[in-house]
Design a protein around this motif. Sequence first.
Motif, PDB file in Angstrom:
ATOM      1  N   ALA A  81       0.828  -1.208   0.000  1.00 21.39           N
ATOM      2  CA  ALA A  81       0.000   0.000   0.000  1.00 21.39           C
ATOM      3  C   ALA A  81       0.863   1.260   0.000  1.00 21.39           C
ATOM      4  O   ALA A  81       0.561   2.223  -0.711  1.00 21.39           O
ATOM      5  CB  ALA A  81      -0.924   0.000   1.209  1.00 21.39           C
ATOM      6  N   ARG A  82       1.943   1.249   0.784  1.00 16.10           N
ATOM      7  CA  ARG A  82       2.850   2.414   0.794  1.00 16.10           C
ATOM      8  C   ARG A  82       3.443   2.641  -0.580  1.00 16.10           C
ATOM      9  O   ARG A  82       3.510   3.784  -1.077  1.00 16.10           O
ATOM     10  CB  ARG A  82       3.969   2.219   1.814  1.00 16.10           C
ATOM     11  N   GLY A  83       3.906   1.569  -1.206  1.00 16.56           N
ATOM     12  CA  GLY A  83       4.508   1.703  -2.527  1.00 16.56           C
ATOM     13  C   GLY A  83       3.522   2.225  -3.552  1.00 16.56           C
ATOM     14  O   GLY A  83       3.858   3.119  -4.353  1.00 16.56           O
ATOM     15  N   ALA A  84       2.305   1.693  -3.550  1.00 19.83           N
ATOM     16  CA  ALA A  84       1.302   2.135  -4.514  1.00 19.83           C
ATOM     17  C   ALA A  84       0.927   3.593  -4.288  1.00 19.83           C
ATOM     18  O   ALA A  84       0.770   4.374  -5.238  1.00 19.83           O
ATOM     19  CB  ALA A  84       0.064   1.244  -4.422  1.00 19.83           C
ATOM     20  N   ALA A  85       0.797   3.985  -3.022  1.00 21.22           N
ATOM     21  CA  ALA A  85       0.474   5.386  -2.714  1.00 21.22           C
ATOM     22  C   ALA A  85       1.584   6.316  -3.181  1.00 21.22           C
ATOM     23  O   ALA A  85       1.312   7.428  -3.657  1.00 21.22           O
ATOM     24  CB  ALA A  85       0.239   5.542  -1.221  1.00 21.22           C
ATOM     25  N   ASN A  86       2.825   5.874  -3.057  1.00 21.15           N
ATOM     26  CA  ASN A  86       3.953   6.702  -3.512  1.00 21.15           C
ATOM     27  C   ASN A  86       3.954   6.888  -5.018  1.00 21.15           C
ATOM     28  O   ASN A  86       4.585   7.821  -5.524  1.00 21.15           O
ATOM     29  CB  ASN A  86       5.282   6.078  -3.066  1.00 21.15           C
ATOM     30  N   ALA A  87       3.246   6.016  -5.733  1.00 26.29           N
ATOM     31  CA  ALA A  87       3.116   6.184  -7.181  1.00 26.29           C
ATOM     32  C   ALA A  87       2.022   7.182  -7.533  1.00 26.29           C
ATOM     33  O   ALA A  87       1.823   7.502  -8.709  1.00 26.29           O
ATOM     34  CB  ALA A  87       2.833   4.842  -7.840  1.00 26.29           C
ATOM     35  N   GLY A  88       1.305   7.674  -6.527  1.00 27.53           N
ATOM     36  CA  GLY A  88       0.345   8.750  -6.749  1.00 27.53           C
ATOM     37  C   GLY A  88      -1.087   8.318  -6.959  1.00 27.53           C
ATOM     38  O   GLY A  88      -1.896   9.108  -7.471  1.00 27.53           O
ATOM     39  N   ILE A  89      -1.442   7.086  -6.565  1.00 33.24           N
ATOM     40  CA  ILE A  89      -2.830   6.675  -6.710  1.00 33.24           C
ATOM     41  C   ILE A  89      -3.495   6.552  -5.331  1.00 33.24           C
ATOM     42  O   ILE A  89      -2.815   6.487  -4.315  1.00 33.24           O
ATOM     43  CB  ILE A  89      -2.969   5.335  -7.466  1.00 33.24           C
ATOM     44  N   VAL A  90      -4.816   6.523  -5.331  1.00 37.65           N
ATOM     45  CA  VAL A  90      -5.570   6.305  -4.106  1.00 37.65           C
ATOM     46  C   VAL A  90      -5.580   4.815  -3.797  1.00 37.65           C
ATOM     47  O   VAL A  90      -5.886   3.986  -4.664  1.00 37.65           O
ATOM     48  CB  VAL A  90      -7.013   6.820  -4.242  1.00 37.65           C
ATOM     49  N   VAL A  91      -5.234   4.477  -2.559  1.00 40.69           N
ATOM     50  CA  VAL A  91      -5.193   3.080  -2.130  1.00 40.69           C
ATOM     51  C   VAL A  91      -6.146   2.904  -0.942  1.00 40.69           C
ATOM     52  O   VAL A  91      -6.137   3.723  -0.014  1.00 40.69           O
ATOM     53  CB  VAL A  91      -3.766   2.660  -1.720  1.00 40.69           C
ATOM     54  N   LYS A  92      -6.933   1.837  -0.965  1.00 43.73           N
ATOM     55  CA  LYS A  92      -7.816   1.509   0.152  1.00 43.73           C
ATOM     56  C   LYS A  92      -7.514   0.081   0.590  1.00 43.73           C
ATOM     57  O   LYS A  92      -7.497  -0.837  -0.236  1.00 43.73           O
ATOM     58  CB  LYS A  92      -9.282   1.659  -0.257  1.00 43.73           C
ATOM     59  N   VAL A  93      -7.269  -0.091   1.900  1.00 49.93           N
ATOM     60  CA  VAL A  93      -6.816  -1.368   2.444  1.00 49.93           C
ATOM     61  C   VAL A  93      -7.858  -1.894   3.432  1.00 49.93           C
ATOM     62  O   VAL A  93      -8.304  -1.170   4.315  1.00 49.93           O
ATOM     63  CB  VAL A  93      -5.450  -1.217   3.136  1.00 49.93           C
ATOM     64  N   PHE A  94      -8.204  -3.183   3.277  1.00 51.71           N
ATOM     65  CA  PHE A  94      -9.215  -3.793   4.126  1.00 51.71           C
ATOM     66  C   PHE A  94      -8.721  -5.128   4.663  1.00 51.71           C
ATOM     67  O   PHE A  94      -8.244  -5.969   3.890  1.00 51.71           O
ATOM     68  CB  PHE A  94     -10.515  -4.031   3.343  1.00 51.71           C
ATOM     69  N   LYS A  95      -8.852  -5.318   5.961  1.00 54.20           N
ATOM     70  CA  LYS A  95      -8.558  -6.618   6.554  1.00 54.20           C
ATOM     71  C   LYS A  95      -9.850  -7.413   6.649  1.00 54.20           C
ATOM     72  O   LYS A  95     -10.823  -6.971   7.265  1.00 54.20           O
ATOM     73  CB  LYS A  95      -7.938  -6.472   7.940  1.00 54.20           C
ATOM     74  N   MET A  96      -9.852  -8.580   6.025  1.00 56.85           N
ATOM     75  CA  MET A  96     -11.058  -9.387   6.006  1.00 56.85           C
ATOM     76  C   MET A  96     -11.273 -10.039   7.372  1.00 56.85           C
ATOM     77  O   MET A  96     -10.334 -10.299   8.110  1.00 56.85           O
ATOM     78  CB  MET A  96     -10.993 -10.432   4.893  1.00 56.85           C
ATOM     79  N   GLY A  97     -12.506 -10.282   7.674  1.00 58.16           N
ATOM     80  CA  GLY A  97     -12.889 -10.685   9.013  1.00 58.16           C
ATOM     81  C   GLY A  97     -13.377  -9.478   9.790  1.00 58.16           C
ATOM     82  O   GLY A  97     -14.362  -9.550  10.517  1.00 58.16           O
ATOM     83  N   ALA A  98     -12.679  -8.351   9.598  1.00 58.06           N
ATOM     84  CA  ALA A  98     -13.107  -7.090  10.199  1.00 58.06           C
ATOM     85  C   ALA A  98     -13.933  -6.263   9.212  1.00 58.06           C
ATOM     86  O   ALA A  98     -14.509  -5.240   9.585  1.00 58.06           O
ATOM     87  CB  ALA A  98     -11.898  -6.285  10.664  1.00 58.06           C
ATOM     88  N   THR A  99     -13.988  -6.695   7.938  1.00 58.25           N
ATOM     89  CA  THR A  99     -14.657  -5.929   6.886  1.00 58.25           C
ATOM     90  C   THR A  99     -15.640  -6.828   6.147  1.00 58.25           C
ATOM     91  O   THR A  99     -15.263  -7.925   5.712  1.00 58.25           O
ATOM     92  CB  THR A  99     -13.634  -5.387   5.870  1.00 58.25           C
ATOM     93  N   PRO A 100     -16.887  -6.412   5.963  1.00 55.51           N
ATOM     94  CA  PRO A 100     -17.835  -7.217   5.185  1.00 55.51           C
ATOM     95  C   PRO A 100     -17.427  -7.309   3.710  1.00 55.51           C
ATOM     96  O   PRO A 100     -16.871  -6.356   3.144  1.00 55.51           O
ATOM     97  CB  PRO A 100     -19.152  -6.455   5.324  1.00 55.51           C
ATOM     98  N   ASN A 101     -17.718  -8.432   3.096  1.00 52.47           N
ATOM     99  CA  ASN A 101     -17.449  -8.592   1.667  1.00 52.47           C
ATOM    100  C   ASN A 101     -18.125  -7.503   0.843  1.00 52.47           C
ATOM    101  O   ASN A 101     -17.567  -7.004  -0.140  1.00 52.47           O
ATOM    102  CB  ASN A 101     -17.948  -9.955   1.189  1.00 52.47           C
ATOM    103  N   SER A 102     -19.341  -7.135   1.228  1.00 50.15           N
ATOM    104  CA  SER A 102     -20.100  -6.151   0.447  1.00 50.15           C
ATOM    105  C   SER A 102     -19.459  -4.765   0.497  1.00 50.15           C
ATOM    106  O   SER A 102     -19.609  -3.979  -0.447  1.00 50.15           O
ATOM    107  CB  SER A 102     -21.544  -6.085   0.934  1.00 50.15           C
ATOM    108  N   THR A 103     -18.743  -4.452   1.567  1.00 54.66           N
ATOM    109  CA  THR A 103     -18.035  -3.174   1.643  1.00 54.66           C
ATOM    110  C   THR A 103     -16.869  -3.158   0.671  1.00 54.66           C
ATOM    111  O   THR A 103     -16.631  -2.162  -0.034  1.00 54.66           O
ATOM    112  CB  THR A 103     -17.546  -2.921   3.078  1.00 54.66           C
ATOM    113  N   VAL A 104     -16.120  -4.261   0.616  1.00 50.63           N
ATOM    114  CA  VAL A 104     -15.023  -4.357  -0.350  1.00 50.63           C
ATOM    115  C   VAL A 104     -15.572  -4.255  -1.769  1.00 50.63           C
ATOM    116  O   VAL A 104     -15.003  -3.559  -2.622  1.00 50.63           O
ATOM    117  CB  VAL A 104     -14.243  -5.670  -0.163  1.00 50.63           C
ATOM    118  N   ALA A 105     -16.687  -4.932  -2.034  1.00 53.14           N
ATOM    119  CA  ALA A 105     -17.278  -4.878  -3.373  1.00 53.14           C
ATOM    120  C   ALA A 105     -17.650  -3.452  -3.760  1.00 53.14           C
ATOM    121  O   ALA A 105     -17.439  -3.036  -4.905  1.00 53.14           O
ATOM    122  CB  ALA A 105     -18.508  -5.780  -3.437  1.00 53.14           C
TER     123      ALA A 105
END
Length: 393
Positions: A268-292
């Motif tokens: 995520a750090r590397g991708a953000a340094n390339a200038g894009i928006v990154v969103k990170v989700f840990k499963m178990g703590a996040t519903p599948n429908s939210t990731v979708a």
Amino acid sequence: MFPLQIAENIYDVGVQDWAVRDFHGYKTERGATYNSYLIMDEKITLIDTVKAPFTEELLANISKVTPLDSIDYIVINHVEPDHSGAMPVLAKACPKAKFYITMQGKKEAIQHYGDIFAFEVVKDGATLNIGKRTLTFASMAMLHWPDSMATYSEHDKILFSNDAFGQHYATSKRFDSEVNQDELFYEAKKYFANILWPYAKLIGNALKKLGGLDIKMIAPSHGVIWTEHIADILRCYSEWGSGVQDGSLVIAYDSMWGGTEKLARAIARGAANAGIVVKVFKMGATPNSTVAAELFTASGFLAGSSTLNCSMLPNMGSLLIYLKGLGAKGKKAAAFGTFGWAGGAQKDMEELLAKSCFDAVEPGFNCKWTPQQAEIEAAEKYGYDFALKLKAE
């Protein structure tokens, strides 16, 4: 308390389901509504019903406006149980009522509830005069069931849109202008992603069909009624249906002892340094429908998991099976993770990603046990390079 009059002689007699939090895998953190609309004309007409447990509340709402046995017509835009659950009781309580429904809807209703209804089958473009008003029925097949249709009242310029333009969003306010706009449009996007995404390619033709109508109000089967932001939601549907992406990257992962989590953070750090928006989700703590909902408009997806018994962790399996059902087309994807004495998670994730119709499953990133500093740096570089591929699209 009298039901809300949403237009002249048209009443909102549906119900709010404040408590529901799961809709066959779709997590409804803000609840849901089952909207039903009563039109008082020469022929009294009910548009749609409610989920079965709320039948008594629906009947009470209707009875405040008119006796149940005065209803002449009941329009069933869609027979999924959250829309049609009250049908059997209505058939008994409204003995003279005819049920207007598509042929596919009739077949499904009989199979589900039995052959106990006075059905009138309608085709695309058919009309029904109820007095001042003439209702026009528009087939919306596969948005999102084969039986789906919408109903239009030219007199009121209201589109009773069924599942289209809906949201799972329980609120005491009933119109779009009365609620938080960020919440509303997020819930509309989440609804589209989790309900209509598999059929998004059909949205364009549906919008063309509706384009010739003069619409002053959209009254969906779920959520609030659109009056002030009709142009905005139509524009959103046009963009969502055509697969417009925002260039962002979604990373979803699960971790056994923290190694895969370290990789997720580094990528995520590397991708953000390339200038894009990154969103990170840990499963178990996040519903599948939210990731979708987030992945729906993203351009890329990275799935991460530790290896457990030669495969991925169960939470990641759940997510990837869920995405397979949605058919997440038009995005780059890859898998990453850690393993101990044997791998397997990455291979299985890549197979599921390919079955989910992602445009390209890129080479992934994997390491043994806990990633060391050199591997953390390599993961950052991997994230940076993956982001550049997204930017190049």
